[in-house]
Design a protein around this motif. Structure first.
Motif, PDB file in Angstrom:
ATOM      1  N   UNK A  69       2.907  -3.632 -37.244  1.00  0.00           N
ATOM      2  CA  UNK A  69       3.890  -3.855 -36.192  1.00  0.00           C
ATOM      3  C   UNK A  69       3.417  -3.160 -34.912  1.00  0.00           C
ATOM      4  N   UNK A  70       3.508  -3.857 -33.786  1.00  0.00           N
ATOM      5  CA  UNK A  70       3.095  -3.308 -32.504  1.00  0.00           C
ATOM      6  C   UNK A  70       4.222  -3.494 -31.484  1.00  0.00           C
ATOM      7  N   UNK A  71       4.436  -2.495 -30.661  1.00  0.00           N
ATOM      8  CA  UNK A  71       5.369  -2.608 -29.550  1.00  0.00           C
ATOM      9  C   UNK A  71       4.565  -2.442 -28.269  1.00  0.00           C
ATOM     10  N   UNK A  72       4.134  -3.542 -27.692  1.00  0.00           N
ATOM     11  CA  UNK A  72       3.250  -3.509 -26.530  1.00  0.00           C
ATOM     12  C   UNK A  72       4.025  -3.267 -25.250  1.00  0.00           C
ATOM     13  N   UNK A  73       3.564  -2.340 -24.451  1.00  0.00           N
ATOM     14  CA  UNK A  73       4.200  -2.066 -23.168  1.00  0.00           C
ATOM     15  C   UNK A  73       3.516  -2.814 -22.034  1.00  0.00           C
ATOM     16  N   UNK A  74       2.435  -3.514 -22.332  1.00  0.00           N
ATOM     17  CA  UNK A  74       1.753  -4.375 -21.368  1.00  0.00           C
ATOM     18  C   UNK A  74       1.470  -5.724 -22.014  1.00  0.00           C
ATOM     19  N   UNK A  75       1.167  -6.690 -21.180  1.00  0.00           N
ATOM     20  CA  UNK A  75       0.692  -7.968 -21.692  1.00  0.00           C
ATOM     21  C   UNK A  75      -0.750  -7.802 -22.158  1.00  0.00           C
ATOM     22  N   UNK A  76      -1.155  -8.657 -23.088  1.00  0.00           N
ATOM     23  CA  UNK A  76      -2.466  -8.507 -23.714  1.00  0.00           C
ATOM     24  C   UNK A  76      -3.195  -9.840 -23.768  1.00  0.00           C
ATOM     25  N   UNK A  77      -4.462  -9.808 -23.390  1.00  0.00           N
ATOM     26  CA  UNK A  77      -5.364 -10.929 -23.622  1.00  0.00           C
ATOM     27  C   UNK A  77      -6.490 -10.401 -24.488  1.00  0.00           C
ATOM     28  N   UNK A  78      -6.717 -11.042 -25.632  1.00  0.00           N
ATOM     29  CA  UNK A  78      -7.728 -10.555 -26.551  1.00  0.00           C
ATOM     30  C   UNK A  78      -8.713 -11.632 -26.954  1.00  0.00           C
ATOM     31  N   UNK A  79      -9.835 -11.184 -27.474  1.00  0.00           N
ATOM     32  CA  UNK A  79     -10.899 -12.086 -27.904  1.00  0.00           C
ATOM     33  C   UNK A  79     -11.448 -11.543 -29.222  1.00  0.00           C
ATOM     34  N   UNK A  80     -11.476 -12.381 -30.259  1.00  0.00           N
ATOM     35  CA  UNK A  80     -11.962 -11.954 -31.566  1.00  0.00           C
ATOM     36  C   UNK A  80     -13.479 -12.090 -31.619  1.00  0.00           C
ATOM     37  N   UNK A  81     -14.148 -10.942 -31.763  1.00  0.00           N
ATOM     38  CA  UNK A  81     -15.609 -10.921 -31.850  1.00  0.00           C
ATOM     39  C   UNK A  81     -16.096 -11.203 -33.266  1.00  0.00           C
ATOM     40  N   UNK A  82     -15.339 -10.707 -34.245  1.00  0.00           N
ATOM     41  CA  UNK A  82     -15.772 -10.826 -35.629  1.00  0.00           C
ATOM     42  C   UNK A  82     -14.558 -10.744 -36.539  1.00  0.00           C
ATOM     43  N   UNK A  83     -14.539 -11.559 -37.587  1.00  0.00           N
ATOM     44  CA  UNK A  83     -13.418 -11.566 -38.512  1.00  0.00           C
ATOM     45  C   UNK A  83     -12.343 -12.550 -38.097  1.00  0.00           C
ATOM     46  N   UNK A  84     -11.133 -12.339 -38.635  1.00  0.00           N
ATOM     47  CA  UNK A  84      -9.994 -13.207 -38.335  1.00  0.00           C
ATOM     48  C   UNK A  84      -8.765 -12.359 -38.026  1.00  0.00           C
ATOM     49  N   UNK A  85      -7.928 -12.860 -37.130  1.00  0.00           N
ATOM     50  CA  UNK A  85      -6.677 -12.191 -36.790  1.00  0.00           C
ATOM     51  C   UNK A  85      -5.534 -13.155 -37.101  1.00  0.00           C
ATOM     52  N   UNK A  86      -4.451 -12.610 -37.667  1.00  0.00           N
ATOM     53  CA  UNK A  86      -3.264 -13.419 -37.923  1.00  0.00           C
ATOM     54  C   UNK A  86      -2.111 -12.867 -37.092  1.00  0.00           C
ATOM     55  N   UNK A  87      -1.391 -13.763 -36.434  1.00  0.00           N
ATOM     56  CA  UNK A  87      -0.202 -13.405 -35.661  1.00  0.00           C
ATOM     57  C   UNK A  87       0.993 -14.022 -36.367  1.00  0.00           C
ATOM     58  N   UNK A  88       1.993 -13.189 -36.665  1.00  0.00           N
ATOM     59  CA  UNK A  88       3.159 -13.631 -37.425  1.00  0.00           C
ATOM     60  C   UNK A  88       4.353 -13.821 -36.502  1.00  0.00           C
ATOM     61  N   UNK A  89       5.048 -14.934 -36.714  1.00  0.00           N
ATOM     62  CA  UNK A  89       6.278 -15.216 -35.981  1.00  0.00           C
ATOM     63  C   UNK A  89       7.265 -15.815 -36.973  1.00  0.00           C
ATOM     64  N   UNK A  90       8.110 -14.953 -37.543  1.00  0.00           N
ATOM     65  CA  UNK A  90       9.008 -15.420 -38.589  1.00  0.00           C
ATOM     66  C   UNK A  90       8.207 -15.883 -39.790  1.00  0.00           C
ATOM     67  N   UNK A  91       8.432 -17.111 -40.242  1.00  0.00           N
ATOM     68  CA  UNK A  91       7.717 -17.657 -41.390  1.00  0.00           C
ATOM     69  C   UNK A  91       6.380 -18.289 -41.000  1.00  0.00           C
TER      70      UNK A  91
END
Length: 291
Positions: free
Chosen positions: A28-50
């Motif tokens: 869980x993250x509570x970001x105080x700024x907007x974020x733009x990211x780029x995946x260099x290696x591996x996989x990222x999952x973003x969860x929104x409800x189900x």
């Protein structure tokens, strides 16, 4: 170092490289700024409800300020998950756009609109060659520790990233980026995100936003697409669900953590939302958690 520890350290744009050698589950993250990211290696999952959305290697993502649930998965035991993350505030973005328009006669416009842009607080987009080359250069800058020695270089690279996005054909990430310049929207949404787990009434939130109850509810629906009470309950239940499968907290402790001090009321709301009790939900995910 976790993202929610990095998102608001100073007033300058911030560019960091994040590395995770092992899969540590949903965070869980509570970001105080907007974020733009780029995946260099591996996989990222973003969860929104189900819904679970995957960010593949070489893809870019945007996360708005506020609460997010993500999971970073390394490629294998010898290759950690890696991403480059750029944080910014609406004020910083406004200054960058002003500089681009003033010095380079840039005409910034955006006609893009889709359901994802209107409702989601994140987007995932495939990248193009200029952006991939940009993040490869950023990776080299970080390896050589250039940003810690020269904050001007960091600001220049943030300006370059904004330029690459706003001069692209209209798309989701461009739409999200340009919508951040609306400071009134930012102020209202930040007030709401800051109080998801607070013991505060809707009347008090309306007062803090300098609105009548009627005006507040109308503005809330414009931003979040449902009534305040329903939205707050849903956000808290979403958080409780993740705590149930990622911690050893008791059911009552999870309820208290998510602003449901009455355990029986928490169980009733959870069952209404997900069709099972918190205990049943946790039990059904134990095998998956153990894998």
């Amino acid at each position: 170092m976790m993202e929610n520890q990095l998102s608001g350290i100073n007033s300058q744009p911030m560019i960091v490289k994040f590395s995770q050698p092992y899969s540590n589950g949903i965070q869980s993250h509570n970001l105080s700024r907007h974020t733009i990211g780029f995946v260099l290696r591996g996989r990222k999952f973003i969860y929104n409800g189900d819904i679970r959305c995957e960010v593949k290697r070489g893809e870019m993502f945007f996360l708005a300020k506020g609460h997010h649930y993500t999971e970073d998965v390394p490629e294998d035991a010898e290759q950690p998950f890696e991403q480059i993350t750029c944080y910014y505030s609406p004020e910083q973005l406004g200054r960058i756009l002003s500089t681009l328009c003033r010095n380079f006669d840039l005409d910034v416009s955006n006609d893009h609109s889709c359901e994802r842009c209107r409702e989601a607080n994140y987007v995932i987009v495939p990248t193009w060659s200029a952006v991939r080359n940009f993040f490869a250069t950023l990776n080299q800058y970080i390896k050589e520790d250039m940003f810690s020695r020269d904050t001007t270089a960091e600001s220049i690279k943030m300006t370059e990233l904004v330029y690459l996005i706003v001069t692209r054909n209209d798309c989701c990430i461009k739409n999200k980026l340009l919508s951040n310049v609306d400071s009134a929207r930012e102020s209202f949404e930040q007030l709401i995100f800051d109080n998801i787990f607070s013991d505060i009434s809707i009347e008090e939130l309306a007062s803090r936003s300098n609105r009548s109850m009627t005006s507040f509810k109308k503005e809330f629906r414009r931003h979040f697409f449902e009534p305040p009470h329903k939205w707050f309950i849903r956000q808290r239940l979403m958080h409780s669900r993740l705590l149930l499968i990622s911690t050893d907290m008791s059911i009552s402790e999870v309820g208290i953590e998510c602003s449901f001090p009455n355990t029986s009321h928490f169980i009733k709301l959870f069952k209404k939302q997900y069709g099972m009790t918190p205990a049943s939900y946790r039990s059904s995910h134990i095998p998956a958690k153990a894998m």
